[in-house]
Design an enzyme around this catalytic site. Structure first.
Site, short mmCIF file in Angstrom:
data_model
loop_
_atom_site.label_atom_id
_atom_site.label_comp_id
_atom_site.label_asym_id
_atom_site.label_seq_id
_atom_site.Cartn_x
_atom_site.Cartn_y
_atom_site.Cartn_z
N PRO A 116 38.09 40.43 23.85
CA PRO A 116 38.99 40.76 22.73
C PRO A 116 40.33 40.02 22.83
CG PRO A 116 38.72 42.64 24.23
CD PRO A 116 37.75 41.59 24.66
N ASP A 147 28.56 29.08 1.18
CA ASP A 147 28.79 30.32 1.94
C ASP A 147 30.24 30.76 1.84
OD1 ASP A 147 26.30 30.62 3.00
OD2 ASP A 147 26.79 29.86 5.00
N ARG A 155 22.87 28.87 12.53
CA ARG A 155 22.54 28.67 11.11
C ARG A 155 23.19 27.39 10.55
NH1 ARG A 155 25.61 30.48 7.24
NH2 ARG A 155 23.97 31.34 5.91
N GLU A 203 36.32 47.07 32.24
CA GLU A 203 37.71 46.93 31.77
C GLU A 203 38.11 45.48 31.63
OE1 GLU A 203 39.76 49.39 30.62
OE2 GLU A 203 37.78 50.30 30.79
N1 ADE Z 1 34.40 42.10 24.13
C1 ADE Z 1 34.94 43.30 23.79
N2 ADE Z 1 35.47 43.25 22.58
C2 ADE Z 1 35.30 41.97 22.12
C3 ADE Z 1 35.64 41.30 20.91
N3 ADE Z 1 36.31 41.91 19.93
N4 ADE Z 1 35.31 40.01 20.80
C4 ADE Z 1 34.67 39.38 21.80
N5 ADE Z 1 34.31 39.96 22.94
C5 ADE Z 1 34.61 41.25 23.11
#
Ligand code: ADE
Length: 258
Positions: A92, A172, A157, A119
């Site tokens: 994330p 697209d 794709r 974590e």
């Molecule tokens: N791992 C946990 N959340 C994620 C996200 N939003 N994008 C990529 N990998 C992740």
């Protein structure tokens, strides 16, 4: 293209990669995907892949050794060797994944995707193994696996021949920086809801202008932020200026907010 995926949960990929376009691309030898269980490279009797964080705090952290050993063995690298392809961590904290990222990745012969878990992953993996970090959106998943599935789908794709119709990705949503126009198929009327006349007219010039304006209109309503970077003609700009004074589009399936 060959994609190596490093994960602690290999079975998560079986369903998504065994269906539809990703499956067909593999059968047609346009893409091959190898799933590697990081645990197979974890030293010790218990193949431990996580541990508590130094400095305390909750949760567990992915240990560095299994990830380094797995990636180096599969990519045929000695410690510190330059990798034969980009090694990407799904996290994330990464850069936001977009259609442009998918296009860039689709140009590589080979990719390696590392799925983080718990974590987080020991920082030395990011520092000394990973070339790029990608997030699929501003929310937290329980691991990088669903994100890797998203990235692989969006990339595969785009490979030439992956879709039946070579022009299929052209319109697209996001391909041109705009959302795509609405689609209809038979029947021409369903429960009294008619398909827009223009789509039945067979008039190609009018039809392509209608689609362009429908695409601009939908983007203007839903994702006006995209218009800043979109590639717009003078006619497109004139259309958008008209919308500012007269936002109601006759016959459009899109509703204007009250
Ligand atoms: N791992 C946990 N959340 C994620 C996200 N939003 N994008 C990529 N990998 C992740």
């Amino acid at each position: 293209m060959h994609i190596d995926i490093f994960t602690l949960f290999p079975s998560m990929f079986v369903g998504p990669f065994g269906e539809s376009i990703v499956k067909r691309a593999q059968e047609a030898n346009l893409a091959s995907i190898a799933i590697h269980d990081i645990r197979d490279w974890a030293p010790g009797k218990h193949h431990q892949c996580d541990d508590t964080p130094y400095g305390g705090g909750g949760g567990m952290v992915m240990k560095p050794e299994p990830v380094f050993y797995a990636v180096e063995a599969v990519l045929g690298m000695g410690p510190g060797d330059p990798p034969p392809c980009p090694i990407i961590l799904l996290t994330p904290q990464g850069e936001r994944f977009t259609q442009q990222t998918a296009r860039e990745l689709s140009c590589h012969e080979r990719l390696a995707l590392v799925c983080g878990r718990y974590e987080g992953i020991d920082e030395r993996v990011r520092e000394h193994l990973i070339a790029r970090e990608i997030s699929i959106g501003d929310y937290v998943l329980s691991g990088g696996e669903p994100a890797a599935i998203v990235v692989v789908d969006a990339v595969i794709r785009l490979l030439p021949g992956a879709l039946g119709d070579p022009s299929a990705t052209f319109d697209d949503s996001h391909a041109s920086g705009l959302l795509e126009y609405p689609h209809y198929t038979r029947p021409a009327a369903f429960r009294g809801w008619a398909v827009p006349e223009i789509l039945l007219s067979g008039h190609h010039a009018n039809l392509s202008r209608w689609r362009r304006e429908a695409s601009l209109y939908r983007t203007w309503l839903r994702r006006p932020d995209l218009l800043q970077a979109a590639n717009l003609s003078e006619a497109d700009r004139a259309f958008l200026r008209r919308l500012e004074t007269d936002p109601v589009r006759e016959g459009s399936p899109d509703r204007q907010d009250p």
